[in-house]
Design a protein around this motif. Structure first.
Motif, PDB file in Angstrom:
ATOM      1  N   ALA A  91      -4.123  -4.139  -4.379  1.00 36.81           N
ATOM      2  CA  ALA A  91      -3.697  -4.705  -3.096  1.00 36.81           C
ATOM      3  C   ALA A  91      -2.437  -4.011  -2.581  1.00 36.81           C
ATOM      4  CB  ALA A  91      -3.463  -6.202  -3.233  1.00 36.81           C
ATOM      5  N   ALA A  92      -1.517  -3.701  -3.476  1.00 34.57           N
ATOM      6  CA  ALA A  92      -0.283  -3.034  -3.065  1.00 34.57           C
ATOM      7  C   ALA A  92      -0.579  -1.628  -2.544  1.00 34.57           C
ATOM      8  CB  ALA A  92       0.685  -2.965  -4.244  1.00 34.57           C
ATOM      9  N   LEU A  94      -3.453  -0.590  -1.176  1.00 27.19           N
ATOM     10  CA  LEU A  94      -4.128  -0.733   0.114  1.00 27.19           C
ATOM     11  C   LEU A  94      -3.120  -1.017   1.225  1.00 27.19           C
ATOM     12  CD1 LEU A  94      -7.257  -2.855  -0.943  1.00 27.19           C
ATOM     13  CD2 LEU A  94      -7.201  -0.412  -0.404  1.00 27.19           C
ATOM     14  N   GLU A  95      -2.150  -1.832   0.931  1.00 23.97           N
ATOM     15  CA  GLU A  95      -1.119  -2.157   1.924  1.00 23.97           C
ATOM     16  C   GLU A  95      -0.312  -0.915   2.288  1.00 23.97           C
ATOM     17  OE1 GLU A  95       0.479  -4.516   4.620  1.00 23.97           O
ATOM     18  OE2 GLU A  95      -0.742  -5.471   3.073  1.00 23.97           O
ATOM     19  N   ARG A  96       0.048  -0.118   1.299  1.00 25.60           N
ATOM     20  CA  ARG A  96       0.813   1.099   1.559  1.00 25.60           C
ATOM     21  C   ARG A  96       0.003   2.104   2.378  1.00 25.60           C
ATOM     22  NH1 ARG A  96       3.740   4.015  -3.108  1.00 25.60           N
ATOM     23  NH2 ARG A  96       4.840   4.877  -1.296  1.00 25.60           N
ATOM     24  N   LYS A  98      -2.481   1.437   4.416  1.00 26.53           N
ATOM     25  CA  LYS A  98      -2.616   0.890   5.775  1.00 26.53           C
ATOM     26  C   LYS A  98      -1.356   1.159   6.592  1.00 26.53           C
ATOM     27  CE  LYS A  98      -5.009  -1.883   8.638  1.00 26.53           C
ATOM     28  NZ  LYS A  98      -6.393  -1.614   9.065  1.00 26.53           N
ATOM     29  N   ASN A  99      -0.207   0.908   5.989  1.00 27.55           N
ATOM     30  CA  ASN A  99       1.065   1.110   6.690  1.00 27.55           C
ATOM     31  C   ASN A  99       1.330   2.587   6.982  1.00 27.55           C
ATOM     32  OD1 ASN A  99       1.547  -1.635   6.665  1.00 27.55           O
ATOM     33  ND2 ASN A  99       2.810  -1.569   4.810  1.00 27.55           N
ATOM     34  N   CYS A 123      -9.491 -11.758   0.864  1.00 25.12           N
ATOM     35  CA  CYS A 123      -8.723 -11.445   2.085  1.00 25.12           C
ATOM     36  C   CYS A 123      -8.322  -9.965   2.166  1.00 25.12           C
ATOM     37  CB  CYS A 123      -7.474 -12.330   2.169  1.00 25.12           C
ATOM     38  SG  CYS A 123      -7.825 -14.096   2.194  1.00 25.12           S
ATOM     39  N   ILE A 124      -9.305  -9.075   1.973  1.00 23.75           N
ATOM     40  CA  ILE A 124      -9.014  -7.640   2.016  1.00 23.75           C
ATOM     41  C   ILE A 124      -9.764  -6.920   3.136  1.00 23.75           C
ATOM     42  CG2 ILE A 124      -8.401  -7.482  -0.434  1.00 23.75           C
ATOM     43  CD1 ILE A 124     -11.236  -6.376  -0.946  1.00 23.75           C
ATOM     44  N   HIS A 126      -9.362  -6.716   6.258  1.00 29.01           N
ATOM     45  CA  HIS A 126      -8.565  -6.108   7.328  1.00 29.01           C
ATOM     46  C   HIS A 126      -8.056  -4.713   6.975  1.00 29.01           C
ATOM     47  CE1 HIS A 126      -5.575  -7.842   4.618  1.00 29.01           C
ATOM     48  NE2 HIS A 126      -4.683  -7.045   5.149  1.00 29.01           N
ATOM     49  N   PHE A 127      -8.141  -4.332   5.717  1.00 32.86           N
ATOM     50  CA  PHE A 127      -7.699  -2.994   5.324  1.00 32.86           C
ATOM     51  C   PHE A 127      -8.695  -1.905   5.734  1.00 32.86           C
ATOM     52  CE2 PHE A 127      -5.459  -5.432   1.864  1.00 32.86           C
ATOM     53  CZ  PHE A 127      -4.164  -5.137   2.281  1.00 32.86           C
ATOM     54  N   SER A 211      -0.907   5.519  -8.286  1.00 26.43           N
ATOM     55  CA  SER A 211      -0.105   5.564  -7.061  1.00 26.43           C
ATOM     56  C   SER A 211       1.036   6.564  -7.184  1.00 26.43           C
ATOM     57  CB  SER A 211       0.446   4.171  -6.743  1.00 26.43           C
ATOM     58  OG  SER A 211      -0.601   3.272  -6.444  1.00 26.43           O
TER      59      SER A 211
END
Length: 219
Positions: A91-92, A94-96, A98-99, A123-124, A126-127, A211
């Motif tokens: 999740a971390a 995917l967030e990075r 996306k940003n 809740c993934i 939206h990525f 990562s």
């Protein structure tokens, strides 16, 4: 630099491979049929339709392919709805991504009606710009066309596209097609770990390690 990423789902985003490894065996047991040793390993390299065709042919099933697919999906559906978790650290990442403006999609062998309950519960959704299934594409990830078609949708070349996979056959296909391959450890693929590393431009035993290795090409 990497402009887009293609993620496998099972074993890469979610920790679901133990469920899949036993799904065919459990389905056959419900029909009173004993499965061969190693059936799970064979089916993991196939999409749902290919797996149903194999079971029908190998075990002489009189059911239609649609019925076999529905039966296998039924075995695993509750796990997707209620219990299958995200892999630690994904999740971390995917967030990075996306940003950072990296376009992301899912490309999975799993049928849409099976995996979407997990996407929604976790809740993934939206990525990802889109979610591809090899059943709908009518090509498995044993064939480079699966990855090339997704890259065409993303508008990126293979070299600009990172492919995240846990399975040997899929990461080997992507590597040979010129994609930047990112291998992630999964217990189900443990026996193939060294081979997976051979076809991984980057490899991690977990997402924290992976990562760190891909930092320079993604962020």
């Amino acid at each position: 630099m990497i402009r887009a990423a293609i993620f496998d789902f099972d074993g890469t985003i979610v920790d679901s491979m133990p469920v899949w490894n036993d799904a065919g065996k459990i389905y056959l047991e419900k029909l009173g049929i004993k499965a061969e040793d190693g059936l799970g390993d064979k089916l993991l390299e196939m999409n749902m339709k290919e797996g149903a065709e194999y079971l029908k042919r190998a075990y002489g099933l009189e059911k239609s392919l649609a019925e076999i697919c529905a039966g296998i999906n039924g075995v695993i559906m509750d796990a997707y709805r209620f219990t299958i978790p995200l892999k630690a650290g994904v999740a971390a990442l995917l967030e990075r991504l996306k940003n950072a403006g990296i376009k992301m999609v899912i490309c999975t062998n799993t049928d849409r009606e099976a995996f979407m309950p997990a996407v929604e519960r976790l809740c993934i959704g939206h990525f990802f710009e889109r979610m591809f299934t090899t059943s709908e594409m009518r090509v498995s990830k044993n064939h480079p066309e699966a990855f090339l078609a997704v890259a065409d949708y993303l508008g990126t070349s293979p070299e600009e596209t990172a492919v995240f996979e846990d399975a040997l056959y899929a990461i080997r296909t992507a590597y040979r097609a010129g994609f930047t391959t990112c291998g992630i450890y999964d217990e189900t693929s443990r026996k193939n770990t060294e081979r997976i590393k051979e076809f991984s431009n980057f490899y991690g035993n977990d997402y924290e390690e992976l990562s760190g290795k891909i930092e320079n090409i993604l962020f």
